[in-house]
Scaffold this active site. Structure first.
Site, PDB file in Angstrom:
ATOM      1  N   LYS A 110       0.640  -1.191   0.110  1.00  0.00           N
ATOM      2  CA  LYS A 110       0.020   0.010   0.177  1.00  0.00           C
ATOM      3  C   LYS A 110       0.914   1.342   0.101  1.00  0.00           C
ATOM      4  O   LYS A 110       0.510   2.458  -0.652  1.00  0.00           O
ATOM      5  CB  LYS A 110      -0.969  -0.021   1.286  1.00  0.00           C
ATOM      6  CG  LYS A 110      -0.338   0.035   2.451  1.00  0.00           C
ATOM      7  CD  LYS A 110      -1.351  -0.080   3.640  1.00  0.00           C
ATOM      8  CE  LYS A 110      -0.729   0.088   5.049  1.00  0.00           C
ATOM      9  NZ  LYS A 110      -0.051   1.301   5.281  1.00  0.00           N
ATOM     10  N   THR A 111       1.922   1.304   0.677  1.00  0.00           N
ATOM     11  CA  THR A 111       2.855   2.452   0.690  1.00  0.00           C
ATOM     12  C   THR A 111       3.413   2.519  -0.620  1.00  0.00           C
ATOM     13  O   THR A 111       3.614   3.826  -0.959  1.00  0.00           O
ATOM     14  CB  THR A 111       3.768   2.342   1.779  1.00  0.00           C
ATOM     15  OG1 THR A 111       3.154   2.057   3.059  1.00  0.00           O
ATOM     16  CG2 THR A 111       4.709   3.501   1.849  1.00  0.00           C
TER      17      THR A 111
ATOM     18  N   ASP B 262      -3.664   7.101   4.300  1.00  0.00           N
ATOM     19  CA  ASP B 262      -3.378   5.880   4.637  1.00  0.00           C
ATOM     20  C   ASP B 262      -4.106   5.166   5.787  1.00  0.00           C
ATOM     21  O   ASP B 262      -4.436   5.983   6.510  1.00  0.00           O
ATOM     22  CB  ASP B 262      -1.815   5.996   4.902  1.00  0.00           C
ATOM     23  CG  ASP B 262      -1.366   4.345   4.987  1.00  0.00           C
ATOM     24  OD1 ASP B 262      -1.953   3.508   4.423  1.00  0.00           O
ATOM     25  OD2 ASP B 262      -0.069   4.154   5.486  1.00  0.00           O
ATOM     26  N   GLU B 263      -4.312   3.980   6.072  1.00  0.00           N
ATOM     27  CA  GLU B 263      -4.714   3.249   7.229  1.00  0.00           C
ATOM     28  C   GLU B 263      -6.098   3.951   7.414  1.00  0.00           C
ATOM     29  O   GLU B 263      -6.525   4.152   8.626  1.00  0.00           O
ATOM     30  CB  GLU B 263      -3.973   3.435   8.399  1.00  0.00           C
ATOM     31  CG  GLU B 263      -2.640   2.987   8.123  1.00  0.00           C
ATOM     32  CD  GLU B 263      -2.623   1.401   8.003  1.00  0.00           C
ATOM     33  OE1 GLU B 263      -3.799   0.791   8.168  1.00  0.00           O
ATOM     34  OE2 GLU B 263      -1.478   0.873   8.282  1.00  0.00           O
TER      35      GLU B 263
ATOM     36  N   GLN C  60      -8.009  -5.267   9.363  1.00  0.00           N
ATOM     37  CA  GLN C  60      -6.874  -4.755  10.161  1.00  0.00           C
ATOM     38  C   GLN C  60      -7.234  -3.525  11.131  1.00  0.00           C
ATOM     39  O   GLN C  60      -6.467  -2.712  11.404  1.00  0.00           O
ATOM     40  CB  GLN C  60      -5.549  -4.448   9.384  1.00  0.00           C
ATOM     41  CG  GLN C  60      -5.204  -5.566   8.615  1.00  0.00           C
ATOM     42  CD  GLN C  60      -3.563  -5.048   8.031  1.00  0.00           C
ATOM     43  OE1 GLN C  60      -2.734  -5.124   8.786  1.00  0.00           O
ATOM     44  NE2 GLN C  60      -3.697  -4.941   6.805  1.00  0.00           N
TER      45      GLN C  60
ATOM     46  N   ARG D 235       1.694 -10.914  10.271  1.00  0.00           N
ATOM     47  CA  ARG D 235       3.068 -10.278  10.527  1.00  0.00           C
ATOM     48  C   ARG D 235       4.280 -11.412  10.213  1.00  0.00           C
ATOM     49  O   ARG D 235       5.027 -10.892  10.022  1.00  0.00           O
ATOM     50  CB  ARG D 235       3.214  -9.898  12.017  1.00  0.00           C
ATOM     51  CG  ARG D 235       2.273  -9.045  12.735  1.00  0.00           C
ATOM     52  CD  ARG D 235       2.141  -7.689  11.809  1.00  0.00           C
ATOM     53  NE  ARG D 235       1.081  -7.807  11.083  1.00  0.00           N
ATOM     54  CZ  ARG D 235       0.695  -7.004  10.055  1.00  0.00           C
ATOM     55  NH1 ARG D 235       1.274  -6.109   9.692  1.00  0.00           N
ATOM     56  NH2 ARG D 235      -0.519  -7.262   9.419  1.00  0.00           N
TER      57      ARG D 235
END
Length: 675
Positions: free
Chosen positions: A35-36, A222-223, A253, A607
């Protein structure tokens, strides 16, 4: 498309998200899906291919670390010259910039202060003197209640209707209006105000709203699943009718409902922004196929507005290990023994391993066992740099120099180092300041107050106040770094630290921290474009947000909560305490938050890059009693064929037993210095 090519460039879905310009866009980005990369490449695309000026682009995220990473990646893609003027910041820093530009309309003087949670609690404790109860957490719980209201855009006038029959909420509703008034009197805002105040201004002032719509031609967030009501509204107001908006999020998430986060904000986008386009990023570049299969099976038990399924080209990978331990001590021993064995066999680094848990208290046993084996570990959640007393002292001085109305800063430094200004003198000063509706600084130099205080106490206060004013005048033309070094020299702070700290090494470390802060201030103020008050405000916000982050560990095993692990990745992950009542947490289940607990477990699973180990205890000590435990329901939601169970009568592989013995012997020899 190969995974190597995907890492270097953009896959088809990522490219579609980058090139989309026809209205608002939701990028539904699964864990580890890049995503980044999408956000930073879209920034570069807007500037290079679409001719949007960098100063007309803003990107917002939630943590300092994420903002630094995004800013760094964008800078490497574009180069410093092309990226000049680009805004990449946290939500709170974005709001701070808006308040700073519009402070006159909001009734603030330049150099306003930002109260951290401790400052807010101190103010509330003073305002609630007559309402304090035996509950030691009453003030903090009141502060959290007011914070939740601000995040939900509940005004002081509307708060009583929200309080219902809850005595604490009723007390919070009574003090909320006065708390807001006092903050304004101190020329201060709290952290929540950095979003709440801009929203109220943009709602009420059409001219300001139009100006900010013109200032920001494209907003990237973002997020987005972590936004609360206030942040959602800030985004909606900033983009206006242009709706040039790209948001990246993953409802699977969303794990911060206790902070006011609303994953349903992703669904609201389709209601508030007509023509919303949705692009799903489902290719994962982090984990093996088996780990993703487990994650997909788990999260499929939650309701979804935008369902997705992660996949990977990194191979199927090892089975997911599930360890049944006799009790919590045995669990810690099994997990640490497993790390030791795996490292011995694969020659891994300690930093490759993480132990994740639901609550901080679960770390103690693992710390003990790791110490016994002389295994280096890093405990997330240690004291923040900005929480150290010497840093709070220096920042309080700078806050007071920038904003003489900041009573919280005044009280922290007025007798640090000691100036002979006692508690009795400060009580009289506070009473006189209250009667005059003046700040403590203003009252300290008032002739009539000086007469009440007398020559001894009044003289020391007057000298202190005059020095603060003079330092503030110097701040108008001196660089921040030079000013703070002179300030520390004026008060002989280094000598005071040495006197107040018994152990010489501790004093040296404290002075090193002060020196680090001074150097930081010097770098921030080097260009001469930012005033001391702006530098102090930026550092204050960064300090408050940094308390929820952590430094990058060295070659150490990471111990952290599942919440703290979000955004991180490790080759080998152990999620411990997978029991009913622990994960999912009993209170969360009772409160109807089972889906959030499942998302939290999902975050832990995703993770892991190469191996995933889940563990639970058959019995666990709670509240002084040893209780039988049930395995977490989440274990039953994982694909059975991909789990490898250990314990509960399952015989361990003989070769693995021998390898574990060799690993323990090797570690023992290392502890004795024989290797």
């Amino acid at each position: 498309m190969s995974s190597d090519r995907g890492r270097r460039g953009l896959n088809r879905e990522q490219l579609a998200a980058v090139r989309h310009l026809g209205g608002p866009l939701l990028v539904l980005a699964g864990a580890g899906s890049g995503k980044t990369r999408v956000i930073t490449h879209k920034i570069a695309y807007l500037i290079r291919e679409c001719g949007v000026a960098p100063s007309r682009i803003a990107a917002a995220t939630f943590t300092n670390k994420a903002a630094r990473e995004m800013r760094g990646r964008a800078g490497r893609l574009l180069g410093r010259a092309e990226a000049k003027g680009l805004t990449v910041s946290t939500f709170h820093t974005l709001g701070l910039g808006l308040i700073r530009r519009e402070h006159r309309r909001l009734g603030y003087k330049p150099g306003f202060s930002i109260f951290d949670p401790q400052d807010s609690a101190t103010l509330l404790r003073e305002l609630m003197r007559g309402e304090l109860t035996a509950d030691p957490d009453f003030v903090d719980r009141t502060r959290h209640c007011i914070s939740r209201w601000k995040n939900a855009l509940v005004t002081p006038d509307a708060a009583p209707a929200q309080a219902s029959d809850d005595p604490l909420a009723q007390a919070a509703a009574r003090v909320y209006p006065e708390y807001v008034r006092q903050l304004h009197a101190y020329n201060a805002v709290d952290l929540d105000d950095l979003i709440y105040v801009p929203v109220q201004l943009l709602r009420s002032d059409a001219d300001v709203r139009r100006a900010w719509e013109e200032r920001i031609h494209h907003l990237l967030v973002d997020e987005y699943q972590d936004t609360n009501a206030a942040q959602y509204e800030l985004v909606r107001l900033l983009v206006g009718a242009r709706a040039a908006l790209t948001v990246v999020g993953d409802d699977d998430q969303s794990i911060y409902a206790w902070r006011g986060a609303q994953p349903e904000n992703l669904a609201r986008l389709a209601e508030d922004f007509t023509g919303l386009t949705v692009v799903k990023l489902e290719q994962n570049y982090r984990s093996t196929g088996r780990i993703l299969k487990a994650a997909n099976a788990l999260i499929a038990n939650n309701r979804h507005v935008f369902p997705k399924r992660l996949w990977s080209e990194l191979g199927y990978g090892d089975p997911v290990r599930v360890i049944r331990a006799r009790n919590e001590e045995h669990e810690a021993e099994r997990v640490v023994s497993g790390i030791l064995h795996h490292r011995f066999k694969h020659r891994s680094a300690w930093r490759d391993y993480a132990v994740l848990y639901r609550g901080n208290h679960q770390s103690r046993l693992f710390e003990r066992v790791l110490r016994e084996h002389r295994i280096p570990y890093y405990l997330s959640g240690d004291m923040s740099f900005f929480d150290r007393s010497e840093i709070k002292d220096v920042m309080a001085y700078l806050r007071l120099v920038s904003n003489p109305d900041d009573d919280a800063a005044f009280l922290r430094v007025v007798n640090t180092p000691r100036r002979g200004i006692g508690a009795a003198t400060l009580e009289v000063l506070a009473r006189e300041a209250g009667a005059r509706r003046a700040s403590l600084m203003d009252a300290a130099v008032e002739p009539s107050v000086q007469a009440v205080l007398g020559p001894r106490g009044g003289g020391a206060l007057q000298e202190f106040a005059q020095w603060i004013v003079a330092t503030g005048e110097r701040a108008q033309h001196e660089p921040a770094g030079a000013l703070v070094r002179q300030l520390l020299s004026d008060i002989d702070y280094a000598d005071w630290i040495r006197e107040a700290t018994r152990e010489e090494g501790a004093a040296a470390r404290r002075l090193d921290n002060v020196d680090e802060l001074s150097g930081w201030l010097e770098r921030l103020g080097r260009d001469g474009e930012r005033s001391l008050s702006e530098v102090v405000a930026d550092l204050t916000v960064q300090g408050i947000l940094d308390r929820e982050e952590h430094d990058e560990p060295g070659d150490q095993v990471a111990l952290m909560t599942l919440h703290a692990a979000k955004g991180l990745e490790f080759p080998h992950v152990h999620v411990v305490g997978c029991e009913e009542g622990v994960l999912p947490h009993r209170q969360s289940v009772d409160d109807g938050m089972l889906e959030e607990e499942r998302r939290l477990f999902y975050v832990g699973v995703t993770r892991a890059q190469k191996t995933l180990t889940l563990s639970f205890a058959a019995r666990r000590r709670r509240y002084g009693q040893v209780l039988d435990c049930e395995p977490s329901r989440f274990l039953g939601e994982l694909p059975a064929d991909d789990l490898q169970w250990e314990g509960a009568g399952v015989e361990a592989d003989p070769e693995e037993k021998r390898e574990r013995a060799r690993a323990h012997m090797k570690n023992l020899r290392a502890m004795l210095g024989r290797e």
